[in-house]
Scaffold this active site. Structure first.
Site, PDB file in Angstrom:
ATOM      1  N   CYS A 124       0.858  -1.188   0.000  1.00  0.00           N
ATOM      2  CA  CYS A 124       0.000   0.000   0.000  1.00  0.00           C
ATOM      3  C   CYS A 124       0.891   1.233   0.000  1.00  0.00           C
ATOM      4  O   CYS A 124       1.967   1.223   0.602  1.00  0.00           O
ATOM      5  CB  CYS A 124      -0.888   0.040   1.245  1.00  0.00           C
ATOM      6  SG  CYS A 124      -2.255  -1.123   1.218  1.00  0.00           S
ATOM      7  N   THR A 168      -0.056   9.170   0.162  1.00  0.00           N
ATOM      8  CA  THR A 168       0.304  10.503   0.624  1.00  0.00           C
ATOM      9  C   THR A 168      -0.964  11.125   1.187  1.00  0.00           C
ATOM     10  O   THR A 168      -1.992  11.158   0.506  1.00  0.00           O
ATOM     11  CB  THR A 168       0.843  11.374  -0.525  1.00  0.00           C
ATOM     12  OG1 THR A 168       1.936  10.709  -1.155  1.00  0.00           O
ATOM     13  CG2 THR A 168       1.322  12.717   0.011  1.00  0.00           C
ATOM     14  N   ARG A 184       0.093  16.550  -4.344  1.00  0.00           N
ATOM     15  CA  ARG A 184       0.434  17.496  -5.422  1.00  0.00           C
ATOM     16  C   ARG A 184       1.605  18.401  -5.036  1.00  0.00           C
ATOM     17  O   ARG A 184       1.706  19.532  -5.485  1.00  0.00           O
ATOM     18  CB  ARG A 184      -0.785  18.342  -5.816  1.00  0.00           C
ATOM     19  CG  ARG A 184      -1.980  17.523  -6.272  1.00  0.00           C
ATOM     20  CD  ARG A 184      -3.089  18.400  -6.801  1.00  0.00           C
ATOM     21  NE  ARG A 184      -2.667  19.079  -8.019  1.00  0.00           N
ATOM     22  CZ  ARG A 184      -2.699  18.555  -9.240  1.00  0.00           C
ATOM     23  NH1 ARG A 184      -3.120  17.313  -9.407  1.00  0.00           N
ATOM     24  NH2 ARG A 184      -2.312  19.256 -10.282  1.00  0.00           N
ATOM     25  N   GLU A 226       2.289  -3.652  -5.807  1.00  0.00           N
ATOM     26  CA  GLU A 226       1.218  -4.638  -5.828  1.00  0.00           C
ATOM     27  C   GLU A 226       0.010  -4.074  -6.563  1.00  0.00           C
ATOM     28  O   GLU A 226      -0.324  -2.905  -6.421  1.00  0.00           O
ATOM     29  CB  GLU A 226       0.843  -5.005  -4.388  1.00  0.00           C
ATOM     30  CG  GLU A 226      -0.135  -6.140  -4.277  1.00  0.00           C
ATOM     31  CD  GLU A 226      -0.341  -6.569  -2.834  1.00  0.00           C
ATOM     32  OE1 GLU A 226      -1.451  -6.353  -2.311  1.00  0.00           O
ATOM     33  OE2 GLU A 226       0.608  -7.101  -2.237  1.00  0.00           O
ATOM     34  N   SER A 240      -4.565   2.346  -7.209  1.00  0.00           N
ATOM     35  CA  SER A 240      -5.660   3.316  -7.282  1.00  0.00           C
ATOM     36  C   SER A 240      -5.428   4.227  -8.482  1.00  0.00           C
ATOM     37  O   SER A 240      -4.360   4.214  -9.101  1.00  0.00           O
ATOM     38  CB  SER A 240      -5.710   4.147  -5.997  1.00  0.00           C
ATOM     39  OG  SER A 240      -4.558   4.969  -5.901  1.00  0.00           O
TER      40      SER A 240
END
Length: 503
Positions: free
Chosen positions: A359, A362, A368, A393, A397
């Site tokens: 996993c 931030t 950004r 893995e 997202s």
């Protein structure tokens, strides 16, 4: 007029503001209804939008004229003359237009848009972007590395004179060269015995199993989290204790990540909490940025609290309270009050799939600003010390996908543009050499070259081309990238977890 009752499962257009603060009416599905004394509230999911945009809305934002009711007993259509037995998606009474209407691209499709103008010519046959393998299937690469041959000098002259572009070339990998990987096997260990690349593992340690989704886990259950000087609006469901989900604000200690129900409880906790940084070893420091390595077995409570916080912003991963098989690398920013968490990534102590990240996150206040690439760069820096190639893995997202693509693009182009000519010849490099230098797995290297449309097929040969547009775009991107990992600040000794009786 008789009022129509909206129930769970209904679909209808809902008013929302887009990124340009303009009104739009996307189709949404009602997931839950909350009957309040004055007016009901509806929890809606916008179809083809990310779940983090789900929200409670009032009736005045609903377009009742286009309401679609679900049919209760919908079944799958017959296949091969046999009746379907499993329940399918509910059918809805929808008035369809006589002519097909092109749909807007989803966020996943938009993320695959061309980054740089492609260098094209009718004599070349390049793989269309639509036919490229998705990132979740990077192991199914159909480019034979042993056929990636030299480009003819005649062709080089043609390229330069045609569009004033720079051209570089790849030579085939040298036979017999092996690359050490995670399991100590050769570089083709992921391929099946018949030469067909095996499918990626989709049941990884933290990959979410959608078969257990229910209406509860599809809805955000925390309204607001206060973490240090920041207040965060969660994007997704996270399994915090039920008694805390009705609170207007959930308070977290920013050092140990313990959750508390009130500000008074937090203040009392801070008088007793001795931590001013994450538990574990500080293995990197440069300026105000530090990384701490945390063992999921030795610091179980902190690791579980970190997973609960991360689940608020990660939808594609599930949560395991068994943190023993994992290491957590927490990035912090230092000031006079202590070390404040910015983000983290976790990795398995032993990965049979060469995963160097399970996993990665931030926290929203720090997004950004270059911290995501810094986390990714640090994960590959650890892989370099371990002498392995690594890959994140899957599935990633949408934001993780964009960050990794950007990092791979900049890293590979940096290698290609810094090549020096030898003996008056144009510079040469192989896919395996790029992988060895960067610790990026070769499937990810090829995937990135395909995504940028740099690999072309010409008269039975694979060639690699770099135009001036790509070079200039890369130089602009690197000028904006101020945060970098300095390997001199890393103090890390990898452990061989396979030789330990228990983690």
């Amino acid at each position: 007029e008789q009022e129509v009752e909206i129930i769970e499962g209904c679909r209808l257009p809902v008013l929302r503001k887009n990124q340009e603060n303009e009104d739009e009416w996307p189709l949404a599905e009602v997931l839950s209804v909350r009957d309040l004394p004055r007016t009901p509230l509806y929890y809606v999911h916008y179809i083809d939008f990310n779940k983090r945009l789900d929200e409670w809305v009032t009736p005045d934002r609903l377009d009742m004229k286009k309401l679609q009711f679900p049919k209760k007993e919908a079944r799958t259509p017959p296949k091969n003359g046999l009746p379907g037995s499993g329940p399918g998606s509910p059918e809805r009474d929808v008035v369809r237009p006589s002519t097909p209407v092109p749909s807007l691209p989803s966020s996943a499709e938009e993320s695959q848009a061309p980054v740089y103008p492609a260098l094209r010519d009718p004599s070349f046959s390049s793989t269309p972007r639509e036919q490229h393998q998705p990132l979740a299937a990077l192991t199914t690469v159909n480019i034979p590395l042993n056929h990636l041959t030299l480009m003819w000098r005649k062709l080089i002259t043609f390229f330069v004179s045609w569009k004033n572009g720079s051209t570089r070339r790849l030579i085939p990998p040298q036979p017999g060269r092996k690359r050490k990987t995670c399991g100590g096997t050769d570089e083709d260990s992921q391929d099946s015995s018949d030469g067909i690349p095996s499918a990626p593992r989709m049941t990884g340690s933290l990959v979410s199993d959608r078969s257990h989704d229910d209406i509860v886990t599809r809805m955000k259950n925390i309204d607001c989290i206060e973490l240090g000087r920041h207040r965060l609006k969660p994007w997704y469901f996270s399994p915090y204790p039920q008694e805390l989900t009705g609170l207007p604000i959930l308070y977290l200690c920013e050092y140990c990540l313990q959750y508390l129900k009130s500000l008074k409880c937090l203040q009392r906790h801070l008088t007793k909490c001795n931590l001013r940084h994450p538990p574990g070893n500080e293995i990197y420091r440069k300026g105000t940025i530090s990384f701490f390595e945390i063992d999921g077995r030795k610091n179980k409570t902190y690791s579980q609290n970190l997973c609960l916080l991360a689940k608020c912003f990660l939808d594609h991963k599930t949560l395991y309270y068994d943190t023993d098989p994992f290491l957590f690398y927490v990035m912090t920013e230092y000031d006079s009050k202590g070390f404040h968490i910015v983000g983290y990534f976790s990795k398995e102590k032993e990965s049979t799939e060469d995963y160097n990240v399970a996993c990665i996150l931030t926290l929203p206040p720090y997004q950004r600003r270059g911290y995501g690439k810094l986390l990714i760069e640090f994960s590959y820096e650890l892989s370099k010390v371990e002498g392995k190639t690594g890959t994140p893995e899957k599935p990633l997202s949408d934001l993780g996908l964009l960050s990794y693509r950007s990092y791979w693009t900049q890293t590979i182009l940096e290698i290609l543009m810094n090549l020096k000519p030898e003996n008056g010849e144009r510079p040469q490099i192989t896919i395996n050499e790029i992988s060895e230098i960067t610790s990026v797995k070769k499937e990810d290297v090829i995937s990135t070259l395909q995504y940028l449309n740099l690999i072309n097929y010409y008269k039975g040969q694979y060639i690699l081309t770099l135009s001036e547009d790509i070079v200039e775009g890369h130089e602009r991107a690197m000028q904006k990238r101020h945060l970098r990992i300095d390997s001199k600040g890393l103090h890390f000794t990898p452990k061989d977890w396979s030789k330990r009786g228990k983690w």
